[in-house]
Design a protein around this motif. Sequence first.
Motif, PDB file in Angstrom:
ATOM      1  N   TYR A  94       0.831  -1.202   0.000  1.00 13.37           N
ATOM      2  CA  TYR A  94       0.000   0.000   0.000  1.00 13.37           C
ATOM      3  C   TYR A  94       0.869   1.257   0.000  1.00 13.37           C
ATOM      4  CZ  TYR A  94      -2.433   3.874   2.138  1.00 13.37           C
ATOM      5  OH  TYR A  94      -2.921   5.123   2.410  1.00 13.37           O
ATOM      6  N   GLU A  95       1.898   1.242   0.808  1.00 11.63           N
ATOM      7  CA  GLU A  95       2.737   2.421   0.931  1.00 11.63           C
ATOM      8  C   GLU A  95       3.406   2.767  -0.397  1.00 11.63           C
ATOM      9  OE1 GLU A  95       2.911  -0.159   3.010  1.00 11.63           O
ATOM     10  OE2 GLU A  95       1.853   0.732   4.699  1.00 11.63           O
ATOM     11  N   GLY A 104       2.138   5.674   6.018  1.00 10.33           N
ATOM     12  CA  GLY A 104       1.020   4.740   5.922  1.00 10.33           C
ATOM     13  C   GLY A 104       0.435   4.420   7.287  1.00 10.33           C
ATOM     14  N   LYS A 105       1.315   4.217   8.269  1.00 11.35           N
ATOM     15  CA  LYS A 105       0.828   3.976   9.630  1.00 11.35           C
ATOM     16  C   LYS A 105       0.070   5.182  10.149  1.00 11.35           C
ATOM     17  CE  LYS A 105       4.244   0.641  11.167  1.00 11.35           C
ATOM     18  NZ  LYS A 105       5.395   0.404  12.058  1.00 11.35           N
ATOM     19  N   VAL A 124      -1.582   7.401   8.370  1.00 14.62           N
ATOM     20  CA  VAL A 124      -2.871   7.483   7.682  1.00 14.62           C
ATOM     21  C   VAL A 124      -3.843   6.484   8.270  1.00 14.62           C
ATOM     22  CG1 VAL A 124      -4.027   7.060   5.474  1.00 14.62           C
ATOM     23  CG2 VAL A 124      -1.933   8.403   5.538  1.00 14.62           C
ATOM     24  N   ARG A 125      -3.387   5.262   8.494  1.00 12.43           N
ATOM     25  CA  ARG A 125      -4.271   4.246   9.075  1.00 12.43           C
ATOM     26  C   ARG A 125      -4.701   4.629  10.488  1.00 12.43           C
ATOM     27  NH1 ARG A 125      -0.777   0.854   6.041  1.00 12.43           N
ATOM     28  NH2 ARG A 125       0.619   0.641   7.817  1.00 12.43           N
ATOM     29  N   LYS A 126      -3.775   5.169  11.260  1.00  9.46           N
ATOM     30  CA  LYS A 126      -4.096   5.600  12.618  1.00  9.46           C
ATOM     31  C   LYS A 126      -5.158   6.708  12.590  1.00  9.46           C
ATOM     32  CE  LYS A 126      -1.861   7.291  16.791  1.00  9.46           C
ATOM     33  NZ  LYS A 126      -0.593   7.718  17.390  1.00  9.46           N
ATOM     34  N   LEU A 163      -7.393   7.197  10.215  1.00  7.38           N
ATOM     35  CA  LEU A 163      -8.666   6.592   9.815  1.00  7.38           C
ATOM     36  C   LEU A 163      -9.338   5.878  10.979  1.00  7.38           C
ATOM     37  CD1 LEU A 163      -7.791   5.168   6.284  1.00  7.38           C
ATOM     38  CD2 LEU A 163      -9.269   7.101   6.820  1.00  7.38           C
ATOM     39  N   TRP A 164      -8.571   5.156  11.771  1.00  9.50           N
ATOM     40  CA  TRP A 164      -9.145   4.468  12.928  1.00  9.50           C
ATOM     41  C   TRP A 164      -9.642   5.467  13.963  1.00  9.50           C
ATOM     42  CZ3 TRP A 164     -11.143  -0.007  13.086  1.00  9.50           C
ATOM     43  CH2 TRP A 164     -10.664  -1.025  12.276  1.00  9.50           C
TER      44      TRP A 164
END
Length: 157
Positions: free
Chosen positions: A10-11, A21-22, A24-26, A28-29
């Motif tokens: 993904y990155e 990426g981490k 962005v995911r953080k 989103l969560w």
Amino acid sequence: MEFNDGYPQYEMMAHHSEEEGKGVRKKLWRVFWIMLAITVVELVIGISQDRLHLTGTVMLKFIYIIFTVVKAGFIVYSFMHLGDENHFLRKVILWPYVIFALYLTYLCTVTEGNFVRDHKMYEDKVLIEQRIKQRQEAIDRANGKIADGQHKSGEGH
């Protein structure tokens, strides 16, 4: 063992590093949990509105509309990247919409809502009176007091 399906990570596809990426995911969560919390609070209020004596009140409508405005603002802030702008620009963009939404809410629930309620009650009263007259005429016709095609005096038909 790492799964490898031949596609880049993904990155790599998003042109982000692993750290980005981490992040962005953080983010989103975090958005997911905040939206979930607001929705759960709305649900709890909806379920317990009888206990809170809010059933059908203007206050309940305002509470839901405020939660909806907060959620919409949070979506714009997070997913439309308004949060990445400077503080002043965020306020300039968000506050007119918030003020307009609250004004529309006030207009629909308090002023126009009262007009519609009052006007509907008047129309209902007129309709009920017309139905009572029609039934009385039908009863009178059945009893022979009024001939067919003839209306009661004073109604102008």
